[in-house]
Design an enzyme around this catalytic site. Structure first.
Site, mmCIF file in Angstrom:
data_model
loop_
_atom_site.group_PDB
_atom_site.id
_atom_site.type_symbol
_atom_site.label_atom_id
_atom_site.label_comp_id
_atom_site.label_asym_id
_atom_site.label_seq_id
_atom_site.Cartn_x
_atom_site.Cartn_y
_atom_site.Cartn_z
ATOM 1 N N HIS A 145 4.383 -28.104 -1.313
ATOM 2 C CA HIS A 145 3.949 -26.870 -0.662
ATOM 3 C C HIS A 145 4.967 -26.391 0.364
ATOM 4 C CE1 HIS A 145 2.693 -28.907 3.089
ATOM 5 N NE2 HIS A 145 2.123 -29.839 2.326
ATOM 6 N N CYS A 161 2.795 -35.373 1.447
ATOM 7 C CA CYS A 161 3.126 -34.215 0.629
ATOM 8 C C CYS A 161 4.613 -33.907 0.709
ATOM 9 C CB CYS A 161 2.322 -32.997 1.081
ATOM 10 S SG CYS A 161 0.561 -33.118 0.694
#
Length: 185
Positions: A145, A161
């Site tokens: 992301h 992440c």
């Protein structure tokens, strides 16, 4: 005969969408200078993976999108800090533009000051785009992301992440379909 007034017209703001929203929100998102030596670039494919594959090399803090003809698009990324990194093979199960951020319970337990939900937008921690990773159909809870901390690109700082510059995650988002293989090493 009684006269009737014309209906009152109320002006409503049309929410921004698509490219117009991206242009406006990118201007509002946090910015940071990136060393040109680590900026996005086409390179010779160092991964040995097939075209169409996304490869994250956590030690290099690079993400490669493998292209035809022995080339790859190389992006700088921030990765999980010690003990939080994930490695394995997954597929992109879902994609989202300017998604809401919902920290998982494990993150909220570590950092109770965080909000339980944050609406997507230019200052959201998940940034301009998110690619959701699944093993089979099981969500890994890991994502590729954007970020509202672009100054941390190139570091091991996330809760696992893979963070990208917002412009880079938009570029990758446009290149990869749902089902794309993702290898994290």
């Amino acid at each position: 005969m009684a006269q009737t007034s014309p209906p009152v017209q109320v002006a409503t703001a049309t929410p921004l969408a698509g490219e117009a929203r991206d242009r406006e929100w990118m201007k509002l998102a946090p910015q940071a200078a990136i060393d040109p030596k680590i900026a996005r670039a086409v390179v010779d494919n160092p991964t040995k993976e097939a075209p169409g594959t996304v490869v994250v090399v956590t030690k290099e803090r690079r993400l490669y999108y493998v292209m035809p003809d022995g080339k790859a698009m190389s992006y700088p990324v921030a990765v999980g800090n010690a003990g939080m990194a994930w490695a394995g093979v997954a597929n992109i199960d879902r994609k989202s533009e300017w998604p809401d951020w919902n920290p998982p319970p494990e993150m909220l337990a570590r950092r109770p000051e965080l909000p339980k939900r944050l609406e997507g937008g230019p200052t959201s921690p998940i940034g301009a785009r998110a690619l959701y990773l699944a093993e089979g159909k099981r969500d890994t809870l890991f994502r590729i992301h954007g970020t509202n901390e672009p100054e941390k690109i190139g570091q091991a700082v996330s809760s696992g992440c893979i963070r990208m510059l917002n412009a880079d995650v938009v570029d990758l988002y446009d290149r990869v379909p749902i089902g794309t293989k993702v290898v994290v090493r």
